[in-house]
Design an enzyme around this catalytic site. Structure first.
Site, PDB file in Angstrom:
ATOM      1  N   ARG A 221      63.521  21.531  23.252  1.00 16.19           N
ATOM      2  CA  ARG A 221      62.337  22.242  22.799  1.00 16.19           C
ATOM      3  C   ARG A 221      61.375  21.227  22.190  1.00 16.19           C
ATOM      4  O   ARG A 221      61.807  20.225  21.593  1.00 16.19           O
ATOM      5  CB  ARG A 221      62.690  23.303  21.753  1.00 16.19           C
ATOM      6  CG  ARG A 221      63.404  24.529  22.294  1.00 16.19           C
ATOM      7  CD  ARG A 221      62.487  25.355  23.181  1.00 16.19           C
ATOM      8  NE  ARG A 221      63.103  26.587  23.643  1.00 16.19           N
ATOM      9  CZ  ARG A 221      63.778  26.723  24.778  1.00 16.19           C
ATOM     10  NH1 ARG A 221      63.926  25.670  25.566  1.00 16.19           N
ATOM     11  NH2 ARG A 221      64.293  27.887  25.128  1.00 16.19           N
ATOM     12  N   ASP A 245      59.792  17.578  29.327  1.00 18.92           N
ATOM     13  CA  ASP A 245      59.678  18.887  29.967  1.00 18.92           C
ATOM     14  C   ASP A 245      59.188  19.945  28.989  1.00 18.92           C
ATOM     15  O   ASP A 245      58.867  21.055  29.400  1.00 18.92           O
ATOM     16  CB  ASP A 245      61.040  19.305  30.544  1.00 18.92           C
ATOM     17  CG  ASP A 245      60.954  20.580  31.375  1.00 18.92           C
ATOM     18  OD1 ASP A 245      60.013  20.672  32.194  1.00 18.92           O
ATOM     19  OD2 ASP A 245      61.799  21.476  31.207  1.00 18.92           O
ATOM     20  N   GLU A 250      52.685  24.758  24.008  1.00 18.29           N
ATOM     21  CA  GLU A 250      52.753  25.100  25.435  1.00 18.29           C
ATOM     22  C   GLU A 250      51.969  26.382  25.684  1.00 18.29           C
ATOM     23  O   GLU A 250      52.030  27.300  24.870  1.00 18.29           O
ATOM     24  CB  GLU A 250      54.212  25.288  25.861  1.00 18.29           C
ATOM     25  CG  GLU A 250      55.061  24.035  25.714  1.00 18.29           C
ATOM     26  CD  GLU A 250      56.521  24.262  26.138  1.00 18.29           C
ATOM     27  OE1 GLU A 250      56.839  25.343  26.691  1.00 18.29           O
ATOM     28  OE2 GLU A 250      57.330  23.350  25.908  1.00 18.29           O
ATOM     29  N   HIS A 268      57.768  22.555  31.457  1.00 18.16           N
ATOM     30  CA  HIS A 268      58.894  23.379  30.971  1.00 18.16           C
ATOM     31  C   HIS A 268      59.574  24.059  32.154  1.00 18.16           C
ATOM     32  O   HIS A 268      59.716  25.281  32.213  1.00 18.16           O
ATOM     33  CB  HIS A 268      58.418  24.408  29.947  1.00 18.16           C
ATOM     34  CG  HIS A 268      59.539  24.897  29.063  1.00 18.16           C
ATOM     35  ND1 HIS A 268      59.351  25.296  27.764  1.00 18.16           N
ATOM     36  CD2 HIS A 268      60.875  25.054  29.294  1.00 18.16           C
ATOM     37  CE1 HIS A 268      60.498  25.680  27.225  1.00 18.16           C
ATOM     38  NE2 HIS A 268      61.433  25.530  28.143  1.00 18.16           N
TER      39      HIS A 268
END
Length: 301
Positions: A221, A245, A250, A268
Site C-alpha cells: 500500500r 504499483d 490514487e 495498482h
C-alpha cells in the site's frame, strides 16, 4: 439462508456462488441490521460504529487482500471472524512484483527510451547495467505474497532475507529490523498489509539504508512508504530506483514522483488479471459459506 450485508458491489461470480444460500442485503434496506456476515474491502472498510450496529455479525469477508479500513480491534472484542482473499491473488501479485523488480533493476525504461528516441543509432549502445544474480533481496512482510516473491526470486540467483514481526519456519534469513534489512539488501520488496500499524514503515532511515545503488519495490500500500522521503531520495540519487504499483494518492500520484526517470510506475494492478479477479470473487463467497458451515476458511486471517 445467510443474511449477508454487501457494502461494495459484488462481482457476478460472488453472487452466483452465493445464490440460493445467502440473502444479499444492501445498507439502505431495513433488514441490513440483521446481517450475520459483511462483505467489504480495505478501501470501503468497516468502522467500529458500523460493527456496533450489527448485533448478529459473526464474520467479515474482505473482497481484497487489504484490510486497512476494517476496525480489527472492534472485531476482536466480539470475536468476529475476519477473512480476505489473499491466497487467491498472492501468486499474481508476486509475478507483478518480479516484473517491477526486473524493470527497475535492469533500467528497462531507460533502455526503452534509448531505442525509441533514436539515441541508439546516434550515440551508440546504452550504458552497461548490473547483473542481478548474487544480489540480496530483502522482503518486508513474509505473508502469502512475500513468500511467493521469495520463491520466484531464488531461480534468478537472488539471496533472500526477510523481516516480519514473528520469525517464520522458512529457509530464508530473518532480520529483526526494517533498517537492518534494507542495509543488508540490494533490493527491498514491500509486501506488508496497509493500515495505521504499518504507516510510514519504509521511512527515510530505511530508504537511506537501502542506498544509492538500491531498488525499492512496493506492491503493498502507498501508506507503507514515506512518499515525500522516497521522492527526495530518488531525485537526489540517495536511492537508485523504484518499482511502484501503489501510491499515497490514487489514482493521482504525486507529480514529482511521476516525473522522475528512475521510477517504474504501475496503476495498482498487481492482481488485475481476469483469472485472478474471478478467483478472488469466488473466494469471497467460499469464505462466507465455509464460516456458516463450520468449515476452515480458505482466506482466514
Amino acid at each position: 439462508m445467510i443474511p449477508v450485508l454487501a457494502l461494495i458491489p459484488l462481482p457476478p461470480e460472488t453472487g452466483d456462488a452465493l445464490r440460493g444460500r445467502a440473502r444479499i442485503l444492501r445498507p439502505d434496506e431495513p433488514e441490513a441490521g440483521s446481517a450475520e456476515a459483511v462483505i467489504t474491502d480495505g478501501a470501503r472498510g468497516l468502522s467500529a460504529a458500523e460493527i456496533a450496529d450489527l448485533p448478529r455479525l459473526s464474520h467479515v469477508a474482505s473482497a481484497s487482500a487489504g484490510m486497512e479500513g476494517i476496525d480489527r480491534e472492534a472485531l476482536a472484542r466480539r470475536s468476529i471472524v475476519l477473512s480476505n482473499v489473499g491466497p487467491a491473488l498472492a501468486e499474481e501479485v508476486a509475478d507483478h512484483a518480479m516484473m517491477l523488480l526486473l524493470a527497475a533493476w535492469k533500467g528497462l525504461l531507460a533502455g526503452h527510451e534509448h531505442v525509441r528516441s533514436g539515441a541508439w543509432s546516434r550515440e551508440g549502445p546504452a550504458p552497461l547495467g548490473r547483473a542481478l544474480a548474487g544480489r540480496t533481496l530483502g522482503i518486508l512482510g513474509l505473508g502469502g505474497i512475500g513468500t511467493a516473491i521469495a520463491r520466484r526470486a531464488e531461480p534468478f540467483g537472488l539471496r533472500v532475507l526477510y523481516h516480519s514481526r514473528v520469525p517464520r519456519p522458512v529457509r530464508w534469513g530473518h532480520v529483526a529490523d526494517p533498517v537492518q534489512l534494507a542495509r543488508a539488501s540490494d533490493i527491498l520488496a514491500v509486501a506488508v498489509p496497509g493500515g495505521e500499524a504499518t504507516r510510514g514503515l519504509v521511512s527515510d532511515a530505511v530508504i537511506d539504508a537501502l542506498g544509492p545503488g538500491g531498488v525499492l519495490v512496493n506492491v503493498a500500500r502507498g501508506s507503507v512508504v514515506d512518499e515525500p522521503a522516497l521522492i527526495e531520495a530518488l531525485a537526489a540519487g540517495r536511492l537508485g530506483a523504484a518499482g511502484l504499483d501503489v501510491f499515497a494518492s490514487e489514482p493521482d500520484p504525486d507529480p514529482r514522483l511521476v516525473g522522475l526517470p528512475n521510477v517504474v510506475l504501475s496503476p495498482h494492478a498487481g492482481s488485475a488479471t481476469q483469472e485472478t479477479r474471478v478467483a478472488m470473487a469466488r473466494m469471497v463467497a467460499e469464505n462466507i459459506l465455509a464460516h456458516a458451515e463450520g468449515r476452515p476458511l480458505p482466506g482466514a486471517i
